[in-house]
Design an enzyme around this catalytic site. Structure first.
Site, mmCIF file in Angstrom:
data_model
loop_
_atom_site.group_PDB
_atom_site.id
_atom_site.type_symbol
_atom_site.label_atom_id
_atom_site.label_comp_id
_atom_site.label_asym_id
_atom_site.label_seq_id
_atom_site.Cartn_x
_atom_site.Cartn_y
_atom_site.Cartn_z
ATOM 1 N N HIS A 116 -6.701 7.894 -1.033
ATOM 2 C CA HIS A 116 -7.763 7.829 -0.041
ATOM 3 C C HIS A 116 -7.201 7.278 1.275
ATOM 4 O O HIS A 116 -6.559 6.224 1.285
ATOM 5 C CB HIS A 116 -8.878 6.877 -0.504
ATOM 6 C CG HIS A 116 -9.938 7.517 -1.333
ATOM 7 N ND1 HIS A 116 -9.806 7.712 -2.695
ATOM 8 C CD2 HIS A 116 -11.173 7.999 -1.002
ATOM 9 C CE1 HIS A 116 -10.918 8.269 -3.165
ATOM 10 N NE2 HIS A 116 -11.758 8.457 -2.162
ATOM 11 N N ASN A 152 2.254 -1.447 -7.263
ATOM 12 C CA ASN A 152 3.041 -2.676 -7.185
ATOM 13 C C ASN A 152 2.405 -3.599 -6.158
ATOM 14 O O ASN A 152 1.325 -3.334 -5.626
ATOM 15 C CB ASN A 152 4.506 -2.364 -6.857
ATOM 16 C CG ASN A 152 4.671 -1.729 -5.480
ATOM 17 O OD1 ASN A 152 3.710 -1.563 -4.737
ATOM 18 N ND2 ASN A 152 5.899 -1.362 -5.139
#
Length: 298
Positions: A116, A152
């Site tokens: 997005h 991460n």
């Protein structure tokens, strides 16, 4: 509201019903903060773009790259509907030919995520019907760009930036205008008819101490070039997506985003809270935590 002299909106390609389904979208409001923060547009007139308004946000799409050059969203922190479920299916915008969008074929059977650009929850505010429509609008392919599927610390920092900035702006004004997009370079590796961007940028604008303020960030998903340089720079091997590295998030001068993207960001470089005078090595400050972000001048 998209001003009347803005670039034209893409024409629908699949009938009156599809055209009308998005016909009432007002898009990004450049006066949302009480001062003008214009929609980011390419500074080079030869670069073709199509402006697509949605609910509380707009996409500036580059048809030659089949993805957005920039997006802009208005976030009203006091009116956010935080419990809106993640419902929505990715689809093409019917106002633009599917061949000019990056669709499902690019994301099929590989490790690429549909990232997005306007974060799903950012435009989800106001009355329930309006908020639900905004949520649904974020699932158009025009609001996505290929990203590595790894999660991460760098990606976590990136995804939480708007929340962090809203929290810190609470004592001033819980409104943000957030501009986001991929860094579109000619050297981006090709894959299934598109070029996969290796960096993304974000600029947040808000009112602080009665004046316009801005901060800028870059998310880098470049591969480890010491091990994958030839493949990364020449593109993927046939049928395989390009190698992408672990996400790294930096706070950067707004002027550097202008230089990276060749976009006109209006008054935002002059409103930057990050000191411009820095040693070259420290000009881009890699973030290990949101508390590392510079939000005050001096």
């Amino acid at each position: 509201m998209i001003p009347s002299d803005s670039p034209r909106v893409g024409e629908a390609t699949s009938g009156a019903a599809s055209r009308d389904s998005l016909a009432n979208r007002a898009g990004y409001d450049e006066h949302f903060l009480g001062v003008q923060v214009p929609l980011p547009m390419p500074s080079r007139p030869e670069v073709e773009t199509v402006v697509l308004p949605y609910t509380h946000f707009s996409v500036v799409l580059r048809p030659d790259r089949r993805m957005a050059a920039a997006t802009a969203v208005c976030i009203d922190g006091r009116r956010l509907l935080e419990d809106t479920p993640r419902e929505g299916s990715w689809r093409f915008d019917p106002r633009l030919a599917e061949s000019r969008q990056t669709g499902k074929d690019v994301y099929r059977d590989n490790s690429l995520d549909k990232g997005h650009l306007v974060r799903r929850l950012d435009p989800v505010w106001g009355k329930a019907a309006e908020a639900n429509q905004a949520n649904d609008d974020t699932f158009h392919y025009t609001n996505a760009a290929p990203q590595a599927d790894v999660f991460n610390q760098g990606k976590e920092l990136w995804q939480g930036l708007e929340n962090y900035l809203l929290d810190n702006a609470a004592r001033f004004d819980r409104k943000l205008a957030v501009l986001t997009g991929p860094v579109l370079h000619d050297s981006d590796p090709p894959y299934r008819g598109v070029q996969v961007p290796l960096r993304f940028w974000k600029v947040a604008a808000f009112i602080q101490d009665g004046a316009l303020a801005a901060t800028a960030y870059v998310l880098d998903q470049s591969p480890d070039l010491t091990r994958a340089a030839d493949r990364a720079l020449a593109g993927a091997t046939p049928g395989a997506p390009p190698p992408l590295g672990a996400f790294r998030t930096f706070q950067v001068p707004v002027s550097d985003v202008v230089e990276l993207t060749s976009l006109d960001l209006g008054p935002l470089p002059d409103a930057d809270l990050m000191p411009i005078v820095r040693a070259p090595r420290a000009r881009w400050m890699q973030l290990a935590a949101h508390d590392d972000i510079v939000l005050r001048r001096g």
